[in-house]
Design a protein around this motif. Structure first.
Motif, PDB file in Angstrom:
ATOM      1  N   PRO A  10       0.834  -1.203   0.000  1.00 43.77           N
ATOM      2  CA  PRO A  10       0.000   0.000   0.000  1.00 43.77           C
ATOM      3  C   PRO A  10       0.866   1.249   0.000  1.00 43.77           C
ATOM      4  O   PRO A  10       2.088   1.188   0.170  1.00 43.77           O
ATOM      5  N   ASP A  14      -4.015   4.974   1.179  1.00 46.52           N
ATOM      6  CA  ASP A  14      -4.767   3.791   0.779  1.00 46.52           C
ATOM      7  C   ASP A  14      -5.646   3.286   1.920  1.00 46.52           C
ATOM      8  O   ASP A  14      -5.453   3.630   3.096  1.00 46.52           O
ATOM      9  N   ASP A  76     -10.271  -1.728  -3.845  1.00 44.27           N
ATOM     10  CA  ASP A  76      -9.880  -0.472  -3.209  1.00 44.27           C
ATOM     11  C   ASP A  76      -9.136  -0.671  -1.897  1.00 44.27           C
ATOM     12  O   ASP A  76      -8.603   0.285  -1.330  1.00 44.27           O
ATOM     13  N   LYS A  78      -5.940  -2.194  -0.008  1.00 46.47           N
ATOM     14  CA  LYS A  78      -4.587  -2.527  -0.447  1.00 46.47           C
ATOM     15  C   LYS A  78      -3.804  -3.365   0.560  1.00 46.47           C
ATOM     16  O   LYS A  78      -2.696  -3.803   0.262  1.00 46.47           O
ATOM     17  N   LYS A 106      -2.852  -9.767  -1.185  1.00 48.25           N
ATOM     18  CA  LYS A 106      -2.632  -8.514  -0.455  1.00 48.25           C
ATOM     19  C   LYS A 106      -1.762  -8.787   0.753  1.00 48.25           C
ATOM     20  O   LYS A 106      -1.780  -9.902   1.296  1.00 48.25           O
TER      21      LYS A 106
END
Length: 348
Positions: A10, A14, A76, A78, A106
């Motif tokens: 990220p 974020d 959306d 991160k 992620k």
């Protein structure tokens, strides 16, 4: 196993998912949780996003799995961070959609009972991060421990090598999260004692695996997320730490002995052992009693290694796990253990 995937990192600004895959303790102790959320915003510049079970005690395994799926699937979001551990995350694993998570990798941060999800990610081919839960590390009274802050910042935002350092000051005595006075001042800490090295005559580098010893025992008993092809662990760095339940030296030895009998313990030429927690509300040991407990645990680890992997390089009292500071270690990523120079470098 294929080359592990390091998820993209990220950036400040974020969104980061905040989930409770184990216990929904933010519902019982909102103060450290809110403090942790505030620090995600103000210290790291991230925007935390909560899910239906984040503050829900008693959520079903399927409900918690649904939150994990939603967090990983949301483009959306991160990164993903656990609020805290617990003791039944193993019941969530059968509900997880491996392909969904594999397709949406992620960075995941967690420890303790989150060893379950970290082992799941390892088996899925995704590098995770052991450490830095919202309530325990980020919700620390007074201020973040500077070494926790530095380690987590690097793990979140900076790819590449990061050298760990022994804690300058540490603690394992907790305050009562239900008492506002706990958060009125910095917790009392003790001077660092450095790391203890055994067989430190070479330089080793490998992928990390392991985590909380009690959770590893559960995974092994349930035959979950531990590969039957033990060669996938060859040349790796084993991470071991124990929880606030403070297992006896006998229990630690027996668990490691079983890992040795399975042929697992001897796959790892290096072991990092977290500084053991030597105090809990149920067992408030004095510093002298705690030192004896820690020494007994160390001897239990060495006894098992002498029997099954006598040449293994071991580093004791590394500051990851249930004590403070809480250094973040890659899980499934690269750890370099340099015995002659007494240095540990991780790759975030």
């Amino acid at each position: 196993m294929t080359t592990p995937l390091c998820p993209p990192k990220p950036a400040p600004g974020d969104r980061i998912a905040v989930i409770s895959p184990s216990a929904g303790l933010p519902g019982l102790f909102p103060r450290p949780h809110e403090l942790g959320l505030e620090r995600l915003r103000t210290v790291y510049g991230l925007e935390p996003v909560e899910y239906p079970t984040t503050r829900t005690m008693g959520a079903t395994p399927q409900q918690r799995a649904d939150d994990i799926h939603a967090a990983f699937a949301d483009p959306d979001v991160k990164a993903v961070m656990a609020t805290i551990g617990g003791d039944d995350q193993i019941t969530v694993l059968p509900h997880l959609d491996r392909e969904l998570i594999r397709s949406n990798p992620k960075p995941f941060f967690g420890m303790s009972d989150n060893t379950n999800l970290l082992a799941f990610l390892y088996a899925t081919g995704i590098v995770g991060f052991h450490g830095a839960t919202v309530m325990a590390a980020l919700g620390r009274p007074g201020a973040l421990h500077p070494q926790t802050e530095e380690s987590l910042r690097a793990a979140l935002f900076t790819p590449g090598p990061f050298e760990l350092r022994p804690a300058e000051r540490w603690r394992d005595v907790d305050g009562d999260w239900a008492d506002p006075a706990t958060f009125a001042a910095e917790p009392e800490t003790r001077p660092g004692t450095g790391w203890g090295w055994v067989n430190a005559d070479r330089v080793l580098e490998g992928r990390s695996w392991g985590g909380c010893l009690e959770i590893l025992a559960m995974l092994l008993m349930a035959d979950r997320e531990v590969s039957h092809d033990l060669s996938v662990y060859d040349g790796g760095v084993l991470l071991l730490e124990t929880s606030e339940e403070m297992p006896s030296d006998t229990e630690v030895f027996r668990t490691l002995r079983s890992m040795g009998e399975r042929g697992l313990l001897q796959r790892f030429p290096a072991v990092l052992v977290g500084r053991p927690k030597t105090w809990s509300f149920e067992r408030p040991l004095s510093p002298e009693e705690g030192a004896r407990y820690a020494a007994g645990q160390r001897e239990a680890v060495l006894r098992a290694l002498r029997a099954y992997a006598p040449d293994t390089m071991v580093v004791f009292d590394v500051d990851f796990g249930h004590t403070d500071p809480q250094l973040v270690l890659p899980y499934g990523g690269t750890v370099r253990v340099d015995g002659p120079s007494r240095r540990i470098t991780v790759t975030y």
